[in-house]
Write an enzyme that holds these catalytic residues in place. Structure first.
Site, PDB file in Angstrom:
ATOM      1  N   CYS A 148     -34.677  39.580  20.647  1.00 15.15           N
ATOM      2  CA  CYS A 148     -34.516  41.298  19.390  1.00 15.15           C
ATOM      3  C   CYS A 148     -33.415  41.748  19.728  1.00 15.15           C
ATOM      4  O   CYS A 148     -32.965  41.771  21.201  1.00 15.15           O
ATOM      5  CB  CYS A 148     -35.618  41.995  19.187  1.00 15.15           C
ATOM      6  SG  CYS A 148     -37.142  39.837  18.228  1.00 15.15           S
ATOM      7  N   ARG A 180     -27.238  38.273  20.981  1.00 18.08           N
ATOM      8  CA  ARG A 180     -28.699  37.542  22.112  1.00 18.08           C
ATOM      9  C   ARG A 180     -28.923  36.442  20.535  1.00 18.08           C
ATOM     10  O   ARG A 180     -29.913  36.382  21.198  1.00 18.08           O
ATOM     11  CB  ARG A 180     -29.561  39.068  21.701  1.00 18.08           C
ATOM     12  CG  ARG A 180     -28.830  40.228  22.774  1.00 18.08           C
ATOM     13  CD  ARG A 180     -29.714  41.405  21.885  1.00 18.08           C
ATOM     14  NE  ARG A 180     -30.596  42.002  22.751  1.00 18.08           N
ATOM     15  CZ  ARG A 180     -31.074  42.745  23.981  1.00 18.08           C
ATOM     16  NH1 ARG A 180     -30.463  42.894  25.047  1.00 18.08           N
ATOM     17  NH2 ARG A 180     -32.972  42.595  24.054  1.00 18.08           N
ATOM     18  N   TRP A 193     -35.296  37.902  16.046  1.00 19.73           N
ATOM     19  CA  TRP A 193     -35.728  36.577  16.704  1.00 19.73           C
ATOM     20  C   TRP A 193     -36.655  36.429  16.717  1.00 19.73           C
ATOM     21  O   TRP A 193     -37.946  37.034  17.037  1.00 19.73           O
ATOM     22  CB  TRP A 193     -35.372  36.523  17.900  1.00 19.73           C
ATOM     23  CG  TRP A 193     -35.328  34.738  18.454  1.00 19.73           C
ATOM     24  CD1 TRP A 193     -36.348  34.008  18.682  1.00 19.73           C
ATOM     25  CD2 TRP A 193     -34.012  34.204  19.366  1.00 19.73           C
ATOM     26  NE1 TRP A 193     -36.132  33.222  19.795  1.00 19.73           N
ATOM     27  CE2 TRP A 193     -34.438  33.366  19.461  1.00 19.73           C
ATOM     28  CE3 TRP A 193     -32.827  34.278  19.186  1.00 19.73           C
ATOM     29  CZ2 TRP A 193     -34.178  31.579  20.167  1.00 19.73           C
ATOM     30  CZ3 TRP A 193     -32.345  33.391  19.573  1.00 19.73           C
ATOM     31  CH2 TRP A 193     -32.833  32.090  19.916  1.00 19.73           C
ATOM     32  N   ASN A 211     -39.006  44.690  20.209  1.00 15.16           N
ATOM     33  CA  ASN A 211     -38.919  43.433  20.634  1.00 15.16           C
ATOM     34  C   ASN A 211     -40.371  43.203  21.750  1.00 15.16           C
ATOM     35  O   ASN A 211     -40.911  43.994  22.109  1.00 15.16           O
ATOM     36  CB  ASN A 211     -37.613  43.915  21.977  1.00 15.16           C
ATOM     37  CG  ASN A 211     -36.501  44.500  20.981  1.00 15.16           C
ATOM     38  OD1 ASN A 211     -36.243  43.877  19.681  1.00 15.16           O
ATOM     39  ND2 ASN A 211     -35.458  44.184  21.650  1.00 15.16           N
ATOM     40  N   GLY A 212     -40.173  41.598  21.402  1.00 14.39           N
ATOM     41  CA  GLY A 212     -41.033  41.201  22.875  1.00 14.39           C
ATOM     42  C   GLY A 212     -42.548  40.588  21.873  1.00 14.39           C
ATOM     43  O   GLY A 212     -42.896  40.071  20.682  1.00 14.39           O
ATOM     44  N   GLU A 230     -38.205  26.460  46.883  1.00 17.13           N
ATOM     45  CA  GLU A 230     -37.394  27.796  46.476  1.00 17.13           C
ATOM     46  C   GLU A 230     -37.266  29.526  47.259  1.00 17.13           C
ATOM     47  O   GLU A 230     -36.507  29.866  47.184  1.00 17.13           O
ATOM     48  CB  GLU A 230     -38.095  28.551  44.623  1.00 17.13           C
ATOM     49  CG  GLU A 230     -37.423  29.201  44.243  1.00 17.13           C
ATOM     50  CD  GLU A 230     -35.637  29.375  44.542  1.00 17.13           C
ATOM     51  OE1 GLU A 230     -35.298  28.249  44.079  1.00 17.13           O
ATOM     52  OE2 GLU A 230     -35.199  30.128  43.452  1.00 17.13           O
ATOM     53  N   LYS A 240     -34.577  31.321  48.151  1.00 17.77           N
ATOM     54  CA  LYS A 240     -34.274  33.074  48.660  1.00 17.77           C
ATOM     55  C   LYS A 240     -33.971  33.594  50.122  1.00 17.77           C
ATOM     56  O   LYS A 240     -32.989  33.839  49.982  1.00 17.77           O
ATOM     57  CB  LYS A 240     -35.669  33.294  47.722  1.00 17.77           C
ATOM     58  CG  LYS A 240     -35.416  33.029  45.893  1.00 17.77           C
ATOM     59  CD  LYS A 240     -34.011  33.308  45.179  1.00 17.77           C
ATOM     60  CE  LYS A 240     -32.869  32.613  45.663  1.00 17.77           C
ATOM     61  NZ  LYS A 240     -32.682  31.581  43.941  1.00 17.77           N
ATOM     62  N   GLU A 262     -30.291  32.430  51.527  1.00 16.39           N
ATOM     63  CA  GLU A 262     -29.983  32.857  50.714  1.00 16.39           C
ATOM     64  C   GLU A 262     -29.429  34.784  50.894  1.00 16.39           C
ATOM     65  O   GLU A 262     -28.546  34.794  51.493  1.00 16.39           O
ATOM     66  CB  GLU A 262     -29.653  32.569  49.278  1.00 16.39           C
ATOM     67  CG  GLU A 262     -29.046  31.243  48.859  1.00 16.39           C
ATOM     68  CD  GLU A 262     -29.599  30.742  47.747  1.00 16.39           C
ATOM     69  OE1 GLU A 262     -28.117  30.218  47.285  1.00 16.39           O
ATOM     70  OE2 GLU A 262     -30.628  31.725  46.690  1.00 16.39           O
ATOM     71  N   HIS A 304     -47.292  16.462  59.884  1.00 12.31           N
ATOM     72  CA  HIS A 304     -46.297  14.915  60.425  1.00 12.31           C
ATOM     73  C   HIS A 304     -45.114  16.216  60.910  1.00 12.31           C
ATOM     74  O   HIS A 304     -43.950  15.442  60.595  1.00 12.31           O
ATOM     75  CB  HIS A 304     -46.285  14.885  58.886  1.00 12.31           C
ATOM     76  CG  HIS A 304     -46.837  14.087  58.494  1.00 12.31           C
ATOM     77  ND1 HIS A 304     -47.997  12.945  58.968  1.00 12.31           N
ATOM     78  CD2 HIS A 304     -48.582  14.701  57.163  1.00 12.31           C
ATOM     79  CE1 HIS A 304     -49.192  12.968  58.071  1.00 12.31           C
ATOM     80  NE2 HIS A 304     -48.956  13.433  57.017  1.00 12.31           N
ATOM     81  N   LYS A 353     -21.519  31.844  42.601  1.00 17.81           N
ATOM     82  CA  LYS A 353     -21.929  31.582  41.758  1.00 17.81           C
ATOM     83  C   LYS A 353     -22.040  30.403  40.571  1.00 17.81           C
ATOM     84  O   LYS A 353     -23.051  29.556  40.568  1.00 17.81           O
ATOM     85  CB  LYS A 353     -22.333  33.143  40.278  1.00 17.81           C
ATOM     86  CG  LYS A 353     -23.330  32.774  39.247  1.00 17.81           C
ATOM     87  CD  LYS A 353     -24.490  33.564  39.722  1.00 17.81           C
ATOM     88  CE  LYS A 353     -25.830  33.114  38.736  1.00 17.81           C
ATOM     89  NZ  LYS A 353     -26.802  32.852  39.443  1.00 17.81           N
TER      90      LYS A 353
HETATM   91  C1  F6R Z   1     -29.914  29.416  44.699  1.00 16.78           C
HETATM   92  C2  F6R Z   1     -28.708  29.332  43.661  1.00 16.78           C
HETATM   93  C3  F6R Z   1     -28.230  27.850  43.907  1.00 16.78           C
HETATM   94  C4  F6R Z   1     -27.950  27.134  42.575  1.00 16.78           C
HETATM   95  C5  F6R Z   1     -27.116  25.830  41.947  1.00 16.78           C
HETATM   96  C6  F6R Z   1     -27.449  25.405  41.021  1.00 16.78           C
HETATM   97  O1  F6R Z   1     -30.763  30.737  43.840  1.00 16.78           O
HETATM   98  O2  F6R Z   1     -28.770  30.196  42.451  1.00 16.78           O
HETATM   99  O3  F6R Z   1     -29.217  26.982  44.520  1.00 16.78           O
HETATM  100  O4  F6R Z   1     -29.125  27.262  41.201  1.00 16.78           O
HETATM  101  O5  F6R Z   1     -25.906  25.815  42.393  1.00 16.78           O
HETATM  102  O6  F6R Z   1     -26.716  26.325  39.638  1.00 16.78           O
HETATM  103  P1  F6R Z   1     -26.380  25.961  38.235  1.00 16.78           P
HETATM  104  O7  F6R Z   1     -27.912  26.447  37.379  1.00 16.78           O
HETATM  105  O8  F6R Z   1     -26.048  26.614  37.146  1.00 16.78           O
HETATM  106  O9  F6R Z   1     -26.656  24.773  37.729  1.00 16.78           O
END
Ligand code: F6R
Length: 606
Positions: A2, A27, A74, A98-99, A479, A483, A486, A502, A601
């Protein structure tokens, strides 16, 4: 998904609303509408389909007005149709939304018992009715609006017109973004900066729980407690509008806070809240496969690890999860009745793509959960299962992760029903639980931000950090550790809590924080034993749990408490403190959290 645009203007409003709605087409939507004050009365035009369909309706029956409210819908509650399109009307109120209004069914029953009649299947109409009830009781528009907000729960952004108040638009946000635009003698309300982009670049972002009244003179903004507040006005260029930071310091922080919205938008593609059913977009028969092979890298791989527990537990569907870079080179033995499912934010990751192509060449059916709809993976797979997290700018994936887990959870429910592991009643219950996720994400973000701050200070002094979890929280521990690595360059490892003895237990000392992710589920007692093992070795424990779990926390553990939730959505809710911790530690260490060194990215090389 939406979109909202409201204009208190000086020129003809309908063409401007249409122009803005066009910008929101990206969107995705299935109907559109516009309401306006015409000759002292509220009138509206709506159309199923595209903006051009709405334009055709407007060409036949124009709306001559200067103040109006537009929406792209949507469908969530109720099929795409003119009747369910927004603006929804009740008495003197026209409303766009929206929501998801979670308690709409109870409110609808209550309103029906008062003799009120409904013309749509939407949850939105319930809110319009509530506002109208307030107006009928003699309340001023803003008071009637506020009273209605006090009755509804869920995650939403709202915009309302009230008959008899020609130059007024009311708005509110909780979990779904809303911006106020400042023009020359004109004011605007939009679901994002892009919506108001054609008219002004001077924008205020509303905070969680804010509500607002705009008229020709400006905006009166109130916080969740009803106190008048100022929200900074900033200049946002049109080109930046799609991907700008709003009130946040970094994209990472913004994207963490985008999660209620990203989760809700993703759910819209997988759940029918009225029927209480979950389904893969475009449909998929889960009885035609015997196995699921999830292929992904990094954070997306961890989303798969989390989901494997849910899918196998709920649907009894054997599920393998493997990092794509290993899978693609090891000549795996896969049965022909396997569905290869790639999980990827970008849809371009070289290893994931290669693994997918390998599966395709072997004659397997392929599917992908992807956030970038125009990506290579989206084009190459047999089944595209989107996440709707919106553009993720920060290199560290946050909202794409929870959107992936959201989609996988919905698919798990769909698979469970198809494979007769649950009946219709249980499916409905699970769908209702999943629909609560956007609101609980929003509550969790609010609840943990301050709790995490002192802990971030401790963690930022550490050289190494251990993350532990069991069940779906094992994937989350991995995860969380990723995080932190990174975002702050601190060495962190995620482990299955039961594996600690272990090996990693050798690392335990008072300088190594051990972050234990433990909702009060059926793993809790076992995880508590692991905590005791850490404490017995002078380790310093940070327990991330819920209220029930917190009551059993050892005296010398630091505790972060998230809102109580069903185990089905715990991975989503428990992701938030781990993300915020990594963010705050990174910022406190002066790291470039949005673009950490050495990372890209989209990883298009193997
Ligand atoms: C961690 C991160 C990466 C991605 C990985 C896969 O914060 O962003 O580990 O998850 O490079 O990327 P995608 O999801 O674009 O295939």
């Amino acid at each position: 998904m939406c979109g909202i645009i409201g204009i208190v203007g000086v020129g003809p409003v309908a063409p401007r609303v249409v122009e803005s709605l066009r910008r929101l087409e990206y969107r995705g939507y299935d109907s559109a509408g516009i309401a306006a004050h015409v000759g002292g009365r509220l009138d509206r035009r709506r159309a199923k389909g595209k903006i051009r369909d709405l334009e055709a309706v407007l060409a036949e029956e124009p709306l001559h007005a200067t103040t109006g409210l537009g929406h792209t819908r949507w469908a969530t509650h109720g099929a795409p149709s003119v009747r369910n399109a927004h603006p929804q009307k009740s008495g003197r109120v026209m409303l766009v939304h929206n929501g998801i209004i979670e308690n709409f069914a109870a409110l609808k029953a209550e309103l029906k018992a008062m003799g009120r009649e409904f013309e749509s299947e939407t949850d939105t109409e319930v809110v319009a009715q509530l506002i109208d009830v307030g107006l009928e009781a003699g309340k001023a528009p803003i008071d009637a609006f506020k009273a209605a907000l006090g009755r509804i729960s869920g995650a939403y952004a709202l915009g309302a017109l009230i008959e008899g108040h020609e130059n007024l638009i009311l708005g509110a946000r909780r979990g779904s973004p809303l911006v106020v635009g400042y023009g020359e003698g004109e004011m605007f309300l939009g679901s994002d900066a892009l919506a108001v982009g054609p008219f002004t670049h001077r924008i205020s972002y509303l905070d969680e729980g804010d509500f607002v009244a705009i008229d020709h003179h400006g905006a009166r903004i109130f916080d969740a407690s009803g106190q008048p507040v100022e929200r900074a006005i900033r200049a946002v260029s049109a080109s930046a509008a799609l991907v700008e930071k709003g009130n946040y310091r970094h994209f990472m922080e913004k994207e963490i806070h985008d999660q209620p919205d990203a989760c809700q938008h993703t759910l819209s593609a997988y759940l029918d809240p009225i029927a209480g059913v979950a389904a893969a977009p475009e449909g998929f028969d889960f009885t035609t496969i015997d196995r699921l092979q999830i292929l992904a890298c990094g954070t997306a791989y961890y989303a798969g690890l989390v989901a494997r527990y849910l899918i196998e537990d709920l649907a009894g569907l054997p599920t393998d999860v493997e990092v794509a870079s290993e899978f693609r080179y090891r000549n795996p033995a896969v049965a022909p009745s396997t569905l290869a499912l790639a999980v990827s934010q970008s849809g371009e990751t070289a290893d994931t793509l290669a693994a997918l192509r390998w599966c395709k060449a072997k004659g397997l059916r392929t599917a992908a959960i992807v956030n970038a709809p125009e990506s290579t993976m989206s084009r190459e797979v047999d089944l595209l299962w989107p996440t709707h997290a919106g553009p993720e700018v920060c290199v560290l994936s946050t909202k794409a992760f929870t959107a992936q887990v959201t989609a996988l959870t919905a698919l798990g429910i769909a698979a469970a029903r198809a494979r007769a592991r649950i009946d219709a009643e249980e499916e409905k219950r699970l769908v209702e639980v999943l629909l609560e996720a956007p609101r609980l994400l929003s509550e969790a973000l609010e609840a943990v931000e301050d709790q995490v701050r002192p802990i971030a200070l401790d963690v930022s002094r550490a050289r190494d950090v251990l993350y532990l979890g069991r069940g779906p929280m094992f994937g989350l521990a991995l995860e969380g550790a990723l995080k932190l690595k990174e975002g702050s360059y601190i060495h962190a490892e995620g482990y299955a809590a039961g594996e600690m003895k272990h090996g990693p237990i050798a690392l335990i000392d008072e300088d190594t924080p051990v972050i234990v992710v433990a909702p009060s589920d059926h793993f809790f007692e076992k995880t508590m034993s692991n905590i005791s093992e850490v404490i017995a070795r002078n380790g310093s424990v940070i327990l991330v749990t819920d209220e029930r779990g917190a009551a059993h926390a050892p005296a010398n553990a630091k505790v972060v408490t998230v809102p109580e939730c069903d185990p089905l959505i715990a991975p989503l809710i428990f992701a938030t403190p781990l993300q915020l911790l990594a963010y705050q530690v990174g910022v406190s260490k002066g790291a470039d959290v949005d673009q950490p060194r050495n990372l890209a990215k989209s990883v298009t090389v193997e």
